[in-house]
Design a protein around this motif. Structure first.
Motif, PDB file in Angstrom:
ATOM      1  N   LYS A   1       4.076  -0.954   1.554  1.00  0.00           N
ATOM      2  CA  LYS A   1       3.520  -2.045   0.770  1.00  0.00           C
ATOM      3  C   LYS A   1       2.543  -1.472  -0.252  1.00  0.00           C
ATOM      4  O   LYS A   1       1.823  -0.504   0.034  1.00  0.00           O
TER       5      LYS A   1
ATOM      6  N   ASN B   1      -0.217  -2.402  -1.330  1.00  0.00           N
ATOM      7  CA  ASN B   1      -1.642  -2.463  -0.968  1.00  0.00           C
ATOM      8  C   ASN B   1      -1.965  -1.709   0.316  1.00  0.00           C
ATOM      9  O   ASN B   1      -3.040  -1.869   0.900  1.00  0.00           O
TER      10      ASN B   1
ATOM     11  N   SER C   1       9.165 -10.524  -3.480  1.00  0.00           N
ATOM     12  CA  SER C   1       8.108 -10.067  -4.389  1.00  0.00           C
ATOM     13  C   SER C   1       8.188  -8.546  -4.546  1.00  0.00           C
ATOM     14  O   SER C   1       7.463  -7.798  -3.880  1.00  0.00           O
TER      15      SER C   1
ATOM     16  N   ASP D   1       5.267  -6.021  -4.623  1.00  0.00           N
ATOM     17  CA  ASP D   1       4.465  -5.793  -3.418  1.00  0.00           C
ATOM     18  C   ASP D   1       4.811  -4.489  -2.704  1.00  0.00           C
ATOM     19  O   ASP D   1       4.195  -4.167  -1.687  1.00  0.00           O
TER      20      ASP D   1
END
Length: 311
Positions: free
Chosen positions: A132, A134, A211, A214
């Protein structure tokens, strides 16, 4: 009664002949009038399901061209059937005659060559890691203490464990998805921190996710692997049809165009671009057509090299 017994005997003889021809695919297809393609439901742009029982992808296109050449060889039309396969059952289904030609995302290696044969390499894959965006993970060494996922029946995590920068890492857990989509779901849902798999499979799952922004593919290649269409072993007549088809596609430049269609241009069903241009290793395989296994390739991170021509 005699007629019924004769009919049963003839049917049994026909069935026996078909099974006897399992290792002679050309004869088997001629006798049955059908050929069965092993296809994947979510192997990136190599082979995937686009809905309504239809399959598409780079290797599906190559196999369709093989069938066209086989029809010319036999002088008759051939009915095409699709058999979805997984990483776990693809080799058994080729061995038992259920699948005649596997048009998926299978690595050609020495262990598999004991049971099956491979066509000329059409794609050289890089095994990478998706995380991911993040997650804070930027390199392979940051996978220590993380939950890793890969797909059952693949060799990706074993490769990660052998990688000289990650061999000593202790993962919190290693999960196995039943297929590529299931593995990505484990990453998407947060149950896994990293998905280790072929880069184009990762790119395909990211591109079709809810998404795409992401997710990221991080770190250097863990290995490079020759991906090839899989056939039954000791079947020279059919292998010649397949290999000659691939040589023709390379020589005319059509294979490169087919590659761009699936890896660079928008692809169905969502018209999303994977943006994965042909790598130097893939181009080298086209320049020197061969069916050499993974063990012929050299990977000394951060660079990986295909076998030298003529090796």
């Amino acid at each position: 009664m005699k007629k019924q017994l004769l009919a049963v005997a003839l049917a049994a003889m026909t069935t026996a002949c078909v099974f006897a021809q399992t290792d002679n695919t050309v004869a088997k297809v001629k006798a049955s009038g059908t050929i069965t393609l092993g296809v994947r439901e979510s192997s990136g742009a190599l082979s995937y399901m686009i809905g309504d029982g239809k399959y598409a992808g780079f290797h599906v296109d190559v196999c369709q061209r093989v069938i066209s050449n086989l029809e010319r060889t036999l002088g008759t039309k051939v009915d095409v059937r699709y058999q979805p396969v997984t990483s776990q059952n693809r080799i058994p289904l080729v061995l038992n005659g259920t699948v005649d030609i596997e048009c998926g995302s299978t690595t050609n290696n020495l262990a598999r060559q004991k049971d099956v044969a491979f066509a000329l390499t059409t794609y050289v894959e890089e095994v990478r890691v998706a995380v991911k965006a993040n997650s804070g993970i930027d390199s392979l060494t940051q996978l220590a203490g993380k939950v890793i996922v890969t797909t059952t029946g693949t060799t990706s995590v074993q490769l990660l464990r052998k990688h000289n920068r990650t061999a000593e890492l202790k993962f919190k857990d290693v999960l196995s998805g039943k297929d590529m989509a299931d593995s990505f779901l484990l990453l998407e849902s947060g149950r896994a921190d990293a998905f280790v798999m072929d880069s184009q499979v990762l790119a395909g799952n990211i591109a079709t996710s809810r998404s795409p922004a992401d997710y990221r593919i991080v770190g250097e290649p863990i290995s490079i692997e020759p991906i090839a269409i899989m056939l039954r072993k000791d079947d020279p007549a059919f292998k010649k049809v397949v290999d000659d088809t691939i040589r023709e596609l390379i020589k005319t430049g059509e294979l490169a165009k087919m590659y761009d269609r699936w890896f660079v241009q928008p692809i169905p069903p969502k018209n999303i671009k994977l943006n994965v241009p042909a790598s130097a290793a893939t181009k080298a395989a086209w320049a020197d057509p061969n069916d050499k296994p993974l063990e012929s390739y050299v990977c000394n991170p951060p660079s990986c090299l295909p076998p030298a021509p003529g090796r």
